[in-house]
Motif scaffolding. Structure first.
Motif, PDB file in Angstrom:
ATOM      1  N   THR A  73      -0.984   8.586   1.707  1.00  0.00           N
ATOM      2  CA  THR A  73      -2.406   8.335   1.850  1.00  0.00           C
ATOM      3  C   THR A  73      -2.879   9.038   3.070  1.00  0.00           C
ATOM      4  N   THR A  74      -4.187   9.689   2.922  1.00  0.00           N
ATOM      5  CA  THR A  74      -4.708  10.301   4.085  1.00  0.00           C
ATOM      6  C   THR A  74      -5.624   9.341   4.943  1.00  0.00           C
ATOM      7  N   ALA A  75      -5.306   9.304   6.169  1.00  0.00           N
ATOM      8  CA  ALA A  75      -6.161   8.394   7.081  1.00  0.00           C
ATOM      9  C   ALA A  75      -7.395   9.319   7.621  1.00  0.00           C
ATOM     10  N   ALA A  76      -8.270   8.415   8.320  1.00  0.00           N
ATOM     11  CA  ALA A  76      -9.624   9.042   8.377  1.00  0.00           C
ATOM     12  C   ALA A  76      -9.140  10.138   9.589  1.00  0.00           C
ATOM     13  N   ASP A  77      -8.075   9.999  10.276  1.00  0.00           N
ATOM     14  CA  ASP A  77      -7.700  11.408  11.194  1.00  0.00           C
ATOM     15  C   ASP A  77      -7.184  12.392  10.576  1.00  0.00           C
ATOM     16  N   GLY A  78      -7.229  12.422   9.221  1.00  0.00           N
ATOM     17  CA  GLY A  78      -6.549  13.677   8.334  1.00  0.00           C
ATOM     18  C   GLY A  78      -4.928  13.552   8.254  1.00  0.00           C
ATOM     19  N   LYS A  79      -4.385  12.717   9.032  1.00  0.00           N
ATOM     20  CA  LYS A  79      -2.871  12.604   8.928  1.00  0.00           C
ATOM     21  C   LYS A  79      -2.251  11.720   7.713  1.00  0.00           C
ATOM     22  N   GLN A  80      -1.325  12.243   7.036  1.00  0.00           N
ATOM     23  CA  GLN A  80      -0.899  11.640   6.033  1.00  0.00           C
ATOM     24  C   GLN A  80       0.099  10.498   6.269  1.00  0.00           C
ATOM     25  N   TYR A  81       0.329   9.242   5.760  1.00  0.00           N
ATOM     26  CA  TYR A  81       1.228   8.176   5.947  1.00  0.00           C
ATOM     27  C   TYR A  81       1.890   8.010   4.358  1.00  0.00           C
ATOM     28  N   SER A  82       2.847   7.456   4.478  1.00  0.00           N
ATOM     29  CA  SER A  82       3.417   6.864   3.349  1.00  0.00           C
ATOM     30  C   SER A  82       3.150   5.470   3.553  1.00  0.00           C
ATOM     31  N   VAL A  83       2.490   4.857   2.527  1.00  0.00           N
ATOM     32  CA  VAL A  83       2.186   3.437   2.450  1.00  0.00           C
ATOM     33  C   VAL A  83       2.857   2.638   1.217  1.00  0.00           C
ATOM     34  N   LYS A  84       3.561   1.564   1.399  1.00  0.00           N
ATOM     35  CA  LYS A  84       4.179   0.779   0.349  1.00  0.00           C
ATOM     36  C   LYS A  84       2.923   0.205  -0.493  1.00  0.00           C
ATOM     37  N   HIS A  85       2.965   0.349  -1.870  1.00  0.00           N
ATOM     38  CA  HIS A  85       2.244  -0.370  -2.726  1.00  0.00           C
ATOM     39  C   HIS A  85       2.970  -1.076  -3.591  1.00  0.00           C
ATOM     40  N   TYR A  86       2.494  -2.305  -4.205  1.00  0.00           N
ATOM     41  CA  TYR A  86       3.141  -3.191  -4.948  1.00  0.00           C
ATOM     42  C   TYR A  86       2.539  -3.023  -6.299  1.00  0.00           C
ATOM     43  N   ASN A  87       3.398  -3.019  -7.535  1.00  0.00           N
ATOM     44  CA  ASN A  87       2.879  -2.993  -8.753  1.00  0.00           C
ATOM     45  C   ASN A  87       2.088  -4.372  -9.290  1.00  0.00           C
ATOM     46  N   LEU A  88       1.531  -4.096 -10.532  1.00  0.00           N
ATOM     47  CA  LEU A  88       0.953  -5.742 -10.963  1.00  0.00           C
ATOM     48  C   LEU A  88       1.785  -6.763 -10.964  1.00  0.00           C
ATOM     49  N   ASP A  89       3.155  -6.610 -11.231  1.00  0.00           N
ATOM     50  CA  ASP A  89       3.773  -7.757 -11.421  1.00  0.00           C
ATOM     51  C   ASP A  89       3.850  -8.468 -10.071  1.00  0.00           C
ATOM     52  N   VAL A  90       4.110  -7.772  -9.085  1.00  0.00           N
ATOM     53  CA  VAL A  90       3.920  -8.347  -7.619  1.00  0.00           C
ATOM     54  C   VAL A  90       2.766  -9.014  -7.230  1.00  0.00           C
ATOM     55  N   VAL A  91       1.803  -8.275  -7.539  1.00  0.00           N
ATOM     56  CA  VAL A  91       0.234  -8.944  -7.236  1.00  0.00           C
ATOM     57  C   VAL A  91      -0.010 -10.269  -7.810  1.00  0.00           C
ATOM     58  N   ILE A  92       0.429 -10.344  -9.452  1.00  0.00           N
ATOM     59  CA  ILE A  92       0.465 -11.393  -9.987  1.00  0.00           C
ATOM     60  C   ILE A  92       1.247 -12.630  -9.381  1.00  0.00           C
ATOM     61  N   SER A  93       2.529 -12.339  -9.071  1.00  0.00           N
ATOM     62  CA  SER A  93       3.253 -13.111  -8.732  1.00  0.00           C
ATOM     63  C   SER A  93       2.879 -13.961  -7.108  1.00  0.00           C
ATOM     64  N   VAL A  94       2.603 -13.047  -6.349  1.00  0.00           N
ATOM     65  CA  VAL A  94       1.869 -13.427  -4.982  1.00  0.00           C
ATOM     66  C   VAL A  94       0.336 -14.043  -5.323  1.00  0.00           C
ATOM     67  N   GLY A  95      -0.452 -13.664  -6.329  1.00  0.00           N
ATOM     68  CA  GLY A  95      -1.518 -14.373  -6.809  1.00  0.00           C
ATOM     69  C   GLY A  95      -1.298 -15.801  -7.215  1.00  0.00           C
ATOM     70  N   TYR A  96      -0.266 -15.992  -7.841  1.00  0.00           N
ATOM     71  CA  TYR A  96       0.177 -17.416  -8.231  1.00  0.00           C
ATOM     72  C   TYR A  96       0.712 -18.153  -7.141  1.00  0.00           C
ATOM     73  N   ARG A  97       1.188 -17.647  -6.132  1.00  0.00           N
ATOM     74  CA  ARG A  97       1.598 -18.431  -5.121  1.00  0.00           C
ATOM     75  C   ARG A  97       0.557 -18.658  -4.248  1.00  0.00           C
ATOM     76  N   VAL A  98      -0.305 -17.954  -3.939  1.00  0.00           N
ATOM     77  CA  VAL A  98      -1.494 -18.160  -3.054  1.00  0.00           C
ATOM     78  C   VAL A  98      -2.251 -19.047  -3.755  1.00  0.00           C
ATOM     79  N   LYS A  99      -2.495 -19.247  -5.118  1.00  0.00           N
ATOM     80  CA  LYS A  99      -3.297 -20.084  -5.863  1.00  0.00           C
ATOM     81  C   LYS A  99      -4.995 -19.858  -5.453  1.00  0.00           C
ATOM     82  N   SER A 100      -5.142 -18.601  -5.663  1.00  0.00           N
ATOM     83  CA  SER A 100      -6.505 -18.185  -5.197  1.00  0.00           C
ATOM     84  C   SER A 100      -7.359 -17.945  -6.574  1.00  0.00           C
ATOM     85  N   LEU A 101      -8.656 -18.504  -6.400  1.00  0.00           N
ATOM     86  CA  LEU A 101      -9.807 -18.281  -7.507  1.00  0.00           C
ATOM     87  C   LEU A 101      -9.948 -16.534  -7.664  1.00  0.00           C
ATOM     88  N   HIS A 102      -9.717 -16.112  -6.578  1.00  0.00           N
ATOM     89  CA  HIS A 102     -10.155 -14.491  -6.695  1.00  0.00           C
ATOM     90  C   HIS A 102      -8.895 -13.853  -7.497  1.00  0.00           C
TER      91      HIS A 102
END
Length: 109
Positions: A73-102
């Protein structure tokens, strides 16, 4: 090895009430979110999301090597960084644990 950005698509997820706007990376038939995106999505804290992600892998619910990727990803300062991203399976698993309406609204999306 980092995937090339031009092979992915970015979608905008907006909650029904308009309170949440998240750029969602779509690649290889799944969506990818950062930890910060999940904090925003679930109206939670970084330590809480971190704990849930850690437990998803610790408990063997998901295999980290198949659901986590680093994207440049490119930050506002123009530098590129490697950022961890989690796929939908992780998002859903975390979502069930957080138990959020959103989180429920996102899973329906």
């Amino acid at each position: 090895m980092l995937p090339e950005q031009n092979k992915s698509e970015v979608l905008l997820y907006r909650s029904e009430d308009g309170g949440i706007n998240i750029h969602v990376r779509l690649e290889q038939d799944t969506v990818w979110l950062t930890q910060a995106d999940m904090v925003n999505l679930f109206h939670s804290s970084k330590p809480n999301i971190s704990e849930h992600i850690k437990n998803v892998f610790k408990e063997g619910e998901l295999d980290e090597s198949s659901v986590v990727r680093k994207f440049r990803t490119t930050a506002a300062d123009g530098k590129q960084y490697s950022v961890k991203h989690y796929n939908l399976d992780v998002v859903i698993s975390v979502g069930y644990r957080v138990k959020s309406l959103h989180g429920t609204h996102f899973r329906i999306f």
